[in-house]
Design an enzyme around this catalytic site. Structure first.
Site, PDB file in Angstrom:
ATOM      1  N   GLY A  58      19.967  90.556  40.989  1.00 44.74           N
ATOM      2  CA  GLY A  58      20.606  91.232  39.868  1.00 44.74           C
ATOM      3  C   GLY A  58      19.522  91.729  38.948  1.00 44.74           C
ATOM      4  CB  CYS A  85      15.995  88.785  44.040  1.00 42.01           C
ATOM      5  SG  CYS A  85      14.960  89.747  42.934  1.00 42.01           S
ATOM      6  CE1 TYR A  86      19.033  86.516  36.426  1.00 45.18           C
ATOM      7  CE2 TYR A  86      21.127  86.213  37.561  1.00 45.18           C
ATOM      8  CZ  TYR A  86      20.360  86.126  36.414  1.00 45.18           C
ATOM      9  OH  TYR A  86      20.919  85.640  35.264  1.00 45.18           O
ATOM     10  CG  HIS A 172      15.841  92.137  47.669  1.00 45.52           C
ATOM     11  ND1 HIS A 172      17.088  92.028  47.109  1.00 45.52           N
ATOM     12  CD2 HIS A 172      14.970  92.207  46.642  1.00 45.52           C
ATOM     13  CE1 HIS A 172      16.982  92.032  45.795  1.00 45.52           C
ATOM     14  NE2 HIS A 172      15.708  92.143  45.477  1.00 45.52           N
ATOM     15  CD  GLU A 174      19.217  91.868  50.004  1.00 44.72           C
ATOM     16  OE1 GLU A 174      18.620  90.906  50.500  1.00 44.72           O
ATOM     17  OE2 GLU A 174      19.260  92.074  48.781  1.00 44.72           O
ATOM     18  CB  SER A 226      40.821 114.966  55.028  1.00 44.85           C
ATOM     19  OG  SER A 226      40.004 113.966  55.622  1.00 44.85           O
ATOM     20  N   GLY A 228      39.246 113.593  58.597  1.00 46.58           N
ATOM     21  CA  GLY A 228      37.990 112.838  58.626  1.00 46.58           C
ATOM     22  C   GLY A 228      38.261 111.412  59.089  1.00 46.58           C
ATOM     23  CB  VAL A 229      36.037 108.865  60.623  1.00 46.90           C
ATOM     24  CG1 VAL A 229      34.957 108.704  59.589  1.00 46.90           C
ATOM     25  CG2 VAL A 229      36.255 107.555  61.353  1.00 46.90           C
ATOM     26  CG  ASP A 230      35.810 107.635  55.562  1.00 48.36           C
ATOM     27  OD1 ASP A 230      35.350 107.124  56.600  1.00 48.36           O
ATOM     28  OD2 ASP A 230      35.101 108.115  54.672  1.00 48.36           O
ATOM     29  CB  SER A 231      41.869 110.149  55.293  1.00 50.19           C
ATOM     30  OG  SER A 231      41.659 111.229  56.164  1.00 50.19           O
ATOM     31  CB  SER A 232      41.695 109.437  60.787  1.00 47.36           C
ATOM     32  OG  SER A 232      41.599 110.811  60.548  1.00 47.36           O
ATOM     33  CE  LYS A 368      31.854 108.783  57.296  1.00 48.90           C
ATOM     34  NZ  LYS A 368      32.840 109.213  56.297  1.00 48.90           N
TER      35      LYS A 368
END
Ligand code: XMP
Length: 512
Positions: A58, A85-86, A172, A174, A226, A228-232, A368
């Site tokens: 943080g 870290c923090y 970090h 990650e 739309s 697109g992959v997200d809304s689908s 994504k």
């Protein structure tokens, strides 16, 4: 029961990546508020088997007034605990270590010397590259702790409690720049926390469906598809949970790519049997756009009309909810003016505030590529799962000047040729976007021995990781030549093709 690692969110910019890295190791991970109590963790245990806690990084210093804290009692739980870290500094501060406030900054890739390769650092080499970004520094730990690693500036860059399973890392793991970060997490979840690794993406699907069911009961919802992959993906998930109570709305604005509306309709009605509302709004959009040349004005008009159409459908259906395909990166406040503009103006994501519907975002924690994995598991075809980005306002912002059915027709055909040739050349996967732009410039040419005075088309083909920056792609000349020849042969209105060799910045991907 599914094992789970909870990540206490102290606001670090990589916090979300931590949960993601854990999920990549087949262990479920969720981000929770930093002030979570042991009682709340006990509640989690009704659904999951909480095996460990990660206290994230943080921006604060432990010495700041109002610096966020976690409940000290957590350190007494019989769990694997890892401060990053923090989080590392905070644990040190709590247990009586010596933490020096923020003067000696350490930032970027640093060499860490592993003094004791045990626990979370098991099987690591003596030296390793790690990624640091901190100002407070842990100088010393009390006797019941041992130091596992140091760097030039951090005498206690990693520590471990001598008896309990409490660890701290100043760096970090990650972030990809930390070589062996994955190994450190693997050691933590499997060796320290004894997780079984029994979580898979299918579980995400089941859990999401359950959550949607619980939240909506028998109420009705709409989703703006739309293509697109997200809304689908969000539509398919919500459909599994709600069946016919979900209506997927697809608006044919007349500004989509060639055959796209038909293909989306086919996929969602034939392959998935969704309650699908196909709204042919081509005329409305062209009428609204008539005479408009300014890019932002185009976006405003398109955005508004979208909203109006969704209002009409929502009212008609009696919908109370709006399902959105928002994914995690959409929620990151990049703070850049540009990202703000993109979001506020014309993404279908701009709908909710105006519509007054309750919003459900089943993908809000996914990245994504995770969405693509789930999309494939849910049976979405590659053309959707791997669809390249396409802007909300569609072809309208690829016509410099007025948007008419004619100008849209030209750019749509040119776009289809670009797509076909790029695909044939096998370049599709390595490119971020590839498309045509119709310019309001006529030039003199000669076609079939006849002088012509016709339109110019620009080709925009770029490589990018996230769309924030981009490079024009070094497309082989023979591919460019085929595209150019085909467009001028097959589209009578065009006699000249130019290739855009501008990076972003200073250019943008789209021309408008
Ligand atoms: P720019 O042109 O800003 O594009 O460099 C970066 C990425 O964003 C897409 N883009 C849009 N997406 N509505 C969208 O949904 C828009 O108005 C819009 N403008 C740009 C662009 O296609 C690229 O992927």
């Amino acid at each position: 029961m599914t094992d789970c690692i909870l990540v206490l969110d102290f606001g670090g910019q990589y916090c979300h990546l931590i949960a993601r890295r854990i999920r990549e190791l087949n262990v479920y991970s969720e981000i929770v508020s930093p002030d979570i109590t042991p009682e709340e963790i006990a509640k989690y245990n009704r659904r999951y088997d909480v095996k460990g806690l990660i206290i994230s990084g943080g921006p604060q210093s432990v010495y700041e007034e109002n610096a966020p804290r976690f409940d000290k009692n957590l350190l007494d739980l019989d769990l694997g605990i890892l401060g990053l870290c923090y989080g590392h500094q905070l644990i040190a501060h709590y247990v009586g270590g010596r933490v020096e406030p923020g003067e000696r900054k350490e930032y970027g890739i640093t060499k860490a010397i592993i003094d004791k390769p045990v626990g979370i650092l098991k099987d690591l080499n003596k030296e390793g590259r790690v990624w640091m970004s901190h100002s407070d520094t842990v100088l010393e730990m009390p006797d019941n702790y041992e130091v596992l690693a140091h760097t030039d500036n951090s005498p206690v860059a990693a520590f471990k409690h001598k008896k309990k399973r409490i660890y701290g890392l100043q760096w970090h793991p990650e972030v990809v720049h930390t070589v062996n970060g994955e190994k450190m997490f693997r050691n933590f979840v499997y060796d320290v926390c004894k997780c079984k690794g029994n979580w898979i993406m299918e579980d995400f699907i089941e859990e999401s469906i359950k959550k949607i069911k619980e939240r909506m009961g028998n109420k009705k919802a709409i989703i703006a598809l739309s293509g697109g992959v997200d809304s689908s993906m969000a539509a398919i998930l919500a459909h599994r949970a709600m069946g016919k109570n979900l209506t997927a709305v697809f608006v044919d604005t007349g500004l989509m790519r060639k055959n796209e509306p038909e293909s989306i309709k086919r996929i969602f009605t034939e392959d998935f049997d969704l309650n699908f509302r196909f709204i042919d709004a081509k005329e409305r959009f062209f009428k609204a756009l008539k005479g408009t040349e300014d890019p932002e004005e185009k976006r405003r008009i398109i955005g508004e009309l979208f909203i109006r159409i969704f209002e009409e459908v929502a009212r008609d259906i009696g919908a109370e909810f709006l399902i959105q395909g928002t994914i995690y990166p959409d929620r990151i406040e990049s703070g850049t003016q540009h990202a703000f503009t993109i979001k506020s103006h014309h993404n279908v994501g701009g709908l909710p505030d105006v519509l007054g519907l309750e919003i459900v975002e089943p993908l809000e924690d996914l990245y994504k590529d995770e969405v693509r994995v789930v999309a494939k598991k849910l049976g979405l075809p590659d053309e959707i799962a791997y669809r390249h980005p396409f802007p909300g306002p569609g072809l309208a912002i690829r016509i410099i000047g007025e948007v008419t059915p004619e100008s849209t027709g030209i750019v749509r055909e040119a776009d289809a040729i670009v797509k076909e040739e790029i695909k044939k050349a096998g370049l599709e996967k390595e490119l971020w976007q590839f498309f045509a732009i119709l310019l309001p410039i006529k030039t003199v040419g000669v076609q079939g021995d006849i002088r012509t005075y016709r339109n110019t088309v620009a080709l925009r083909i770029v490589q990018s990781v996230d769309g924030m920056t981009a490079n024009f792609a070094e497309i082989p000349y023979d591919v460019l030549e085929r595209i150019s020849t085909r467009i001028t042969n097959e589209i009578p209105e065009v006699n000249r093709i130019v290739y855009d060799i501008t990076h972003k910045p200073p250019g943008t991907v789209e021309w408008e």
